[in-house]
Enzyme design. Structure first.
Site, PDB file in Angstrom:
ATOM      1  N   SER A 157       0.841  -1.191   0.000  1.00 30.31           N
ATOM      2  CA  SER A 157       0.000   0.000   0.000  1.00 30.31           C
ATOM      3  C   SER A 157       0.878   1.243   0.000  1.00 30.31           C
ATOM      4  O   SER A 157       1.997   1.223   0.547  1.00 30.31           O
ATOM      5  CB  SER A 157      -0.902   0.021   1.233  1.00 30.31           C
ATOM      6  OG  SER A 157      -1.591   1.256   1.346  1.00 30.31           O
ATOM      7  N   TYR A 171      -1.784  -0.483  10.081  1.00 33.19           N
ATOM      8  CA  TYR A 171      -1.929  -1.002   8.713  1.00 33.19           C
ATOM      9  C   TYR A 171      -0.714  -0.606   7.877  1.00 33.19           C
ATOM     10  O   TYR A 171      -0.159  -1.431   7.129  1.00 33.19           O
ATOM     11  CB  TYR A 171      -3.213  -0.440   8.099  1.00 33.19           C
ATOM     12  CG  TYR A 171      -3.429  -0.790   6.653  1.00 33.19           C
ATOM     13  CD1 TYR A 171      -3.944  -2.029   6.286  1.00 33.19           C
ATOM     14  CD2 TYR A 171      -3.156   0.134   5.636  1.00 33.19           C
ATOM     15  CE1 TYR A 171      -4.163  -2.350   4.951  1.00 33.19           C
ATOM     16  CE2 TYR A 171      -3.370  -0.178   4.307  1.00 33.19           C
ATOM     17  CZ  TYR A 171      -3.869  -1.415   3.966  1.00 33.19           C
ATOM     18  OH  TYR A 171      -4.084  -1.731   2.638  1.00 33.19           O
TER      19      TYR A 171
END
Length: 262
Positions: A157, A171
């Site tokens: 990501s 995350y």
């Protein structure tokens, strides 16, 4: 099982191109499964709980003349992953492609409010799950294990380099671990004919934002993207499928952003 593979061959299915997409029932995973099938991959669509979504992807692929199966496993559970890979072996043949797409976010919170239970879930699914699946793929693809090589694409990501402060620092940390894992594994298995790359999506319009309690997150943040919009799952899938393909035969250890310059 031998009959099933022979049937696929007689129908012109390239069963030497066998792909597993984890979390393949939604978003980027579903888009990747559909696009890969169009390119001749026999696709195993993994899901943890939502069998209906995975089965719908399988139906769409078969309706287009492709080969696909759905297969259940929570990627954080090693026993379930082993069972999943065995099922793919028996139904489609030896794996040559893996997309480690399964992942989770949680509610937006600063680190000071986050729990250890949240962190364990974040890393169990996003990191350890990807590592278990990659290990099993290497055991099938690697020339040291009798395989003919293959390609692994990990979903990282843009959060790995942005940090996601006040939202998803955990995350972001998990995805940074995926980046490091990609680099190390790529170097380790390149002599065995396996390429390992990571795709780092930015602000992409998928269901994952709703699972984090912010269904309108893309609309809210798109002004901060230099291209002025969020991306689509199909745009990310295009890169993933290219990385799986022979067109990317000299590309490994790459961390590639799909972020509209965010």
């Amino acid at each position: 099982m031998i009959f099933e593979r022979d049937f696929y061959r007689r129908c012109g299915v390239a069963t030497d191109k066998v792909l597993l997409v984890t979390g393949g029932g939604r978003g980027i995973g579903a888009a990747t499964a559909r696009l890969a099938a169009q390119g001749g991959w026999a696709v195993a669509v993994n899901y943890a709980a939502n069998s209906l979504a995975a089965d719908e992807v399988v139906r769409a692929i078969r309706a287009g003349g492709g080969t696909a199966i759905s297969v259940q496993a929570d990627v954080a559970d090693e026993a379930q992953v082993l069972k999943m890979f065995a099922h793919v072996d028996s139904k489609l043949g030896r794996l040559t492609g893996l997309v480690n797409n399964a992942g989770v976010v949680d509610r937006a919170q600063p680190v000071a409010e986050q729990s250890v239970a949240r962190w364990r879930r974040m890393f169990d699914i996003n990191v350890i799950g990807s590592m278990i699946c990659a290990r099993e793929a290497v055991r099938r693809m690697g020339t040291a294990h009798g395989g003919a090589g293959g390609s692994i694409v990990n979903l990282s990501s843009a959060a790995a380099r942005l940090g996601s402060p006040n939202e998803y620092v955990d995350y972001a940390a998990a995805k940074a671990a995926i980046d490091a894992f990609t680099i190390g594994l790529a170097k380790e298995v390149a002599p065995q004919g396996i390429r390992v790359n990571a795709v780092r999506p930015g602000l992409i319009d998928t269901e994952i934002h709703a699972s984090g309690g912010r269904p309108n997150r893309v609309e809210e943040l798109k002004a901060g993207v230099p291209m002025g919009r969020g991306g689509t799952a199909d745009e990310v899938a295009q890169l993933i499928v290219w990385l799986l393909s022979d067109a990317a035969s000299y590309t490994t250890m790459s961390l590639i952003d799909v972020s509209g310059a965010r």
